[in-house]
Scaffold this motif. Structure first.
Motif, mmCIF file in Angstrom:
data_model
loop_
_atom_site.group_PDB
_atom_site.id
_atom_site.type_symbol
_atom_site.label_atom_id
_atom_site.label_comp_id
_atom_site.label_asym_id
_atom_site.label_seq_id
_atom_site.Cartn_x
_atom_site.Cartn_y
_atom_site.Cartn_z
ATOM 1 N N ILE A 126 1.771 -5.586 -12.630
ATOM 2 C CA ILE A 126 0.925 -4.802 -11.732
ATOM 3 C C ILE A 126 -0.216 -5.661 -11.203
ATOM 4 C CG2 ILE A 126 -0.686 -2.862 -11.616
ATOM 5 C CD1 ILE A 126 1.149 -1.361 -13.539
ATOM 6 N N ALA A 127 -0.774 -6.512 -12.055
ATOM 7 C CA ALA A 127 -1.843 -7.410 -11.610
ATOM 8 C C ALA A 127 -1.345 -8.356 -10.522
ATOM 9 C CB ALA A 127 -2.390 -8.202 -12.797
ATOM 10 N N ALA A 128 -0.123 -8.859 -10.682
ATOM 11 C CA ALA A 128 0.454 -9.747 -9.670
ATOM 12 C C ALA A 128 0.634 -9.014 -8.341
ATOM 13 C CB ALA A 128 1.793 -10.292 -10.155
ATOM 14 N N SER A 129 1.089 -7.754 -8.408
ATOM 15 C CA SER A 129 1.249 -6.975 -7.179
ATOM 16 C C SER A 129 -0.107 -6.692 -6.532
ATOM 17 C CB SER A 129 1.997 -5.666 -7.459
ATOM 18 O OG SER A 129 1.218 -4.785 -8.234
ATOM 19 N N CYS B 63 -4.222 1.180 -11.098
ATOM 20 C CA CYS B 63 -4.875 1.354 -12.408
ATOM 21 C C CYS B 63 -4.370 2.616 -13.096
ATOM 22 C CB CYS B 63 -6.395 1.422 -12.233
ATOM 23 S SG CYS B 63 -7.142 -0.114 -11.653
ATOM 24 N N ILE B 64 -4.177 3.675 -12.311
ATOM 25 C CA ILE B 64 -3.638 4.914 -12.871
ATOM 26 C C ILE B 64 -2.199 4.709 -13.332
ATOM 27 C CG2 ILE B 64 -3.046 7.314 -12.337
ATOM 28 C CD1 ILE B 64 -5.427 7.345 -10.404
ATOM 29 N N ILE B 65 -1.437 3.910 -12.574
ATOM 30 C CA ILE B 65 -0.057 3.604 -12.971
ATOM 31 C C ILE B 65 -0.037 2.913 -14.324
ATOM 32 C CG2 ILE B 65 1.971 2.198 -12.413
ATOM 33 C CD1 ILE B 65 1.400 2.745 -9.453
ATOM 34 N N ILE B 66 -0.981 2.010 -14.557
ATOM 35 C CA ILE B 66 -1.064 1.327 -15.852
ATOM 36 C C ILE B 66 -1.258 2.341 -16.972
ATOM 37 C CG2 ILE B 66 -2.505 -0.204 -17.270
ATOM 38 C CD1 ILE B 66 -3.008 -1.883 -14.781
ATOM 39 N N VAL B 67 -2.130 3.321 -16.737
ATOM 40 C CA VAL B 67 -2.394 4.355 -17.744
ATOM 41 C C VAL B 67 -1.134 5.178 -18.005
ATOM 42 C CG1 VAL B 67 -3.732 6.426 -18.280
ATOM 43 C CG2 VAL B 67 -4.851 4.466 -17.195
ATOM 44 N N LEU B 68 -0.447 5.590 -16.951
ATOM 45 C CA LEU B 68 0.766 6.408 -17.102
ATOM 46 C C LEU B 68 1.872 5.644 -17.836
ATOM 47 C CD1 LEU B 68 1.017 8.196 -13.618
ATOM 48 C CD2 LEU B 68 0.275 9.173 -15.784
ATOM 49 N N VAL B 69 2.077 4.387 -17.455
ATOM 50 C CA VAL B 69 3.115 3.586 -18.097
ATOM 51 C C VAL B 69 2.777 3.358 -19.570
ATOM 52 C CG1 VAL B 69 4.255 1.334 -18.130
ATOM 53 C CG2 VAL B 69 3.815 2.468 -15.947
ATOM 54 N N CYS C 265 0.829 -1.217 0.000
ATOM 55 C CA CYS C 265 0.000 0.000 0.000
ATOM 56 C C CYS C 265 0.859 1.260 0.000
ATOM 57 C CB CYS C 265 -0.929 -0.004 1.213
ATOM 58 S SG CYS C 265 -2.251 -1.226 1.130
ATOM 59 N N ALA C 266 1.999 1.239 0.695
ATOM 60 C CA ALA C 266 2.859 2.421 0.777
ATOM 61 C C ALA C 266 3.482 2.768 -0.568
ATOM 62 C CB ALA C 266 3.955 2.205 1.819
ATOM 63 N N THR C 267 3.659 1.749 -1.435
ATOM 64 C CA THR C 267 4.308 1.978 -2.733
ATOM 65 C C THR C 267 3.389 1.640 -3.898
ATOM 66 O OG1 THR C 267 5.211 -0.276 -2.815
ATOM 67 C CG2 THR C 267 6.549 1.408 -1.713
ATOM 68 N N PHE C 268 2.136 1.318 -3.597
ATOM 69 C CA PHE C 268 1.142 0.970 -4.622
ATOM 70 C C PHE C 268 1.644 -0.173 -5.505
ATOM 71 C CE2 PHE C 268 0.902 5.456 -3.485
ATOM 72 C CZ PHE C 268 -0.337 5.448 -2.844
ATOM 73 N N GLY C 269 2.252 -1.130 -4.820
ATOM 74 C CA GLY C 269 2.694 -2.347 -5.480
ATOM 75 C C GLY C 269 4.047 -2.261 -6.163
ATOM 76 N N THR C 270 4.604 -1.077 -6.309
ATOM 77 C CA THR C 270 5.856 -0.950 -7.066
ATOM 78 C C THR C 270 7.042 -1.586 -6.335
ATOM 79 O OG1 THR C 270 6.223 1.268 -6.133
ATOM 80 C CG2 THR C 270 5.100 1.132 -8.267
ATOM 81 N N ALA C 271 7.015 -1.615 -4.998
ATOM 82 C CA ALA C 271 8.114 -2.258 -4.265
ATOM 83 C C ALA C 271 8.143 -3.757 -4.540
ATOM 84 C CB ALA C 271 7.986 -1.992 -2.767
ATOM 85 N N TYR C 272 6.966 -4.380 -4.652
ATOM 86 C CA TYR C 272 6.926 -5.806 -5.005
ATOM 87 C C TYR C 272 7.608 -6.039 -6.357
ATOM 88 C CZ TYR C 272 3.047 -6.124 -1.574
ATOM 89 O OH TYR C 272 2.262 -6.078 -0.453
ATOM 90 N N ILE C 273 7.311 -5.162 -7.302
ATOM 91 C CA ILE C 273 7.883 -5.303 -8.639
ATOM 92 C C ILE C 273 9.387 -5.038 -8.597
ATOM 93 C CG2 ILE C 273 7.779 -4.431 -11.019
ATOM 94 C CD1 ILE C 273 4.815 -3.675 -10.392
#
Length: 565
Positions: free
Chosen positions: A357-360, A420-426, A270-278
């Motif tokens: 992102i879906a996995a995260s 979801c917004i991250i997907i749009v930006l990427v 939640c703190a990184t919106f899944g990006t730390a997992y990735i």
């Protein structure tokens, strides 16, 4: 620095004061009775605070100077992070790396801790230094680089001794580097005896520094934490944690450990919106290919995460009061920004970003389900939120009406929406190649940072200013001839007296524990007596003293100078 003019002193008690007390002790001031109310909070940060106390006599100015130094370290970390990303992603666009470094230093917890004098603000910076020093050492080992790496690592440990995971990760990586060649190292450098000597020197300095820190810690505890009613140093010391390792050896203890860990996994997501997992996924990919730089970042992050989970093994137990200890981030927050930006790099530079992102999102959802079950089992508990220690999941926290399950669900939904917004930006970045679209991430992080600072720091400073006024009133009474002791009647709770002690650095405040009824008889008529403004002792003190003065968290009682009328 938006809110610096509204910052007057401590926001978190007694942690911040512990660092200032050591600094004051170095300069000969005696804060021991106030310090002994709380636990031990290490000494590394105090080395920076010592010259601040020396050169700034006013506590407000000194505190703000420390905040400004925090900000300068944050700025310095930005440039170091660019160099780190240069080494990690040699082929990446320079501007992309600059923007990623900006995202790292705008991580909301980092911005938040810069506004106060918790050691975390320094840990964010010094961990960046350690990572850079390690990458330089791996590229070209030398005695100087080995010593500098060891010194940076030991200083990290001295700043907060729960950073022992960083020490372990550095030692392990240095040893592995003797057997695995770092990418880019020439054959003659790899085979030279200089590499073995440099590694041995780094390990020796690590060991000597570690032992020195333990010796200094014992001296600090003896001088500042030995005069209180109870010795509370075991709360943060290793001596109070040994039983937790024994718990891990039993099936029940391991179950407690894993359940508690789910809350921290959720926090990381939640703190990184899944990006730390990735980011972790990216590091694992490189580590299995014997990339030592990726291995070190992975090891240091994992080690700090495990240290936190072991220390907080009981945080999910039935009847636990502290909500923040279950959804905790503070003990490893300083390693998170680098993980997050590595994850963002993986998204924008590699294929399959939607799948990742879906996995995260799945990890967030699964850990969220377990966390909700824990919150439901602890229904009626988790009433003490301490939101400033879980900044990454504090955005929907109502400290006046704590609702753990609703807070968890709100954070999960928010995180999933942001992914979801991250997907749009990427997607936009990959199609248009416009790197500036990523600046929207910076604006978003600034918004979250302001929300956290305003919610937990700026608003509460009005009460801190009230305590400053109490200290100034005592100073005025001294100038008018009052010579008695300054006495705190302590009945438990938060040590707001810390603000007054720092303001009155030349005074030795005597602590009387109010549950000891005989101790009340030791209060003299000429003493200046401080008590909590809501204390039941106010009625008795009003009969004993001619005058009272209330501000902030305290009532101040005193007689006329020279005796009671």
């Amino acid at each position: 620095m938006y809110g610096i003019r509204g910052i007057y002193g401590f926001s978190l008690f007694p942690d911040e004061f512990g660092y200032w007390a050591v600094a004051a002790g170095i300069l000969g001031y005696d804060f021991s009775e106030i310090t002994s109310i709380g636990s031990f909070y290490s000494f590394g940060y105090s080395l920076i605070l010592t010259p601040i106390i020396k050169f700034f006599s006013d506590s407000i100015t000194a505190y703000r100077a420390a905040v400004i130094i925090n900000m300068c370290l944050q700025v310095a970390a930005f440039f170091l992070l660019i160099k780190i990303l240069d080494k990690l992603f040699k082929a990446a666009d320079r501007l992309l790396k600059v923007l990623l470094a900006g995202m790292a230093v705008l991580y909301p917890s980092w911005v938040f801790y810069v506004q106060m004098t918790m050691s975390e603000a320094l840990l964010f910076f010094i961990y960046t230094v350690v990572v850079y020093a390690m990458l330089c050492f791996l590229e070209k080992p030398s005695p100087i680089r080995g010593i500098l790496l060891a010194l940076a690592t030991i200083y990290t440990y001295s700043v907060h001794m729960r950073a022992v995971g960083i020490v372990a990760a550095v030692a392990i990586t240095v040893v592995i580097s003797l057997f695995v060649r770092y990418d880019g190292v020439e054959d003659e450098d790899y085979k030279s005896g200089n590499r073995f000597f440099s590694a041995a020197l780094a390990i020796v300095f690590l060991l000597l520094g570690f032992l020195l820190c333990l010796h200094i810690k014992a001296a600090v505890i003896d001088s500042l934490y030995s005069v209180g009613k109870d010795n509370l140093t075991a709360i943060n010391d290793y001596s109070g944690q040994t039983y937790k390792f024994k718990d891990l050896l039993s099936p029940k203890g391991m179950g407690r450990f894993l359940i508690s860990m789910c809350g921290k996994i959720l926090y990381l997501g939640c703190a990184t919106f899944g990006t730390a997992y990735i980011g972790i996924y990216h590091l694992i990919k490189r580590a299995v290919k014997r990339d030592l730089s990726a291995l070190f970042i992975l090891l240091s992050s994992l080690a700090q995460f495990l240290v936190m989970c072991i220390y907080l093994i009981a945080s999910a137990d039935p009847g636990a009061e502290r909500f923040d200890l279950f959804l905790h981030g503070r003990y490893f927050d300083f390693v998170v920004p680098l993980l997050a930006v590595i994850g963002i790099y993986e998204l924008v530079s590699c294929d399959g970003y939607i799948r990742k992102i879906a996995a995260s999102d799945i990890i967030i959802a699964l850990s969220g389900v377990v966390s909700c079950l824990v919150a439901r089992r602890n229904l009626g508990y988790f009433t003490d939120p301490h939101g400033m220690l879980m900044i990454g999941m504090s955005y929907f926290l109502d400290e006046e009406n704590v609702r753990p399950m609703q807070t968890i669900i709100a954070n999960i939904v928010f995180s999933l929406l942001i992914t979801c917004i991250i997907i749009v930006l990427v997607s936009f970045y990959k199609k248009r190649g416009n790197v500036f679209v990523l600046c929207l991430v910076h604006l978003f992080l600034i918004g979250l940072s302001y929300h956290a600072c305003n919610h937990f720091i700026y608003i509460g400073q009005v009460y801190i200013y009230g305590d400053i006024q109490v200290a100034d009133e005592i100073r005025d009474l001294r100038e008018s001839g009052h010579e008695g002791d300054i006495v705190l009647l302590y009945e438990g709770g938060l040590e707001y007296i810390d603000t007054i002690q720092l303001r009155l650095r030349d005074e030795h405040i005597r602590v009387v524990y109010a549950d000891d009824l005989t101790a009340l008889e030791d209060i003299r008529a000429d003493d200046l007596v401080l008590v909590d403004f809501e204390s039941e002792l106010n009625l008795e003190l009003a009969d004993r003293y001619d005058h009272s003065w209330e501000s902030g968290h305290f009532d101040l009682y005193y007689n006329d100078a020279g005796g009671r009328n």
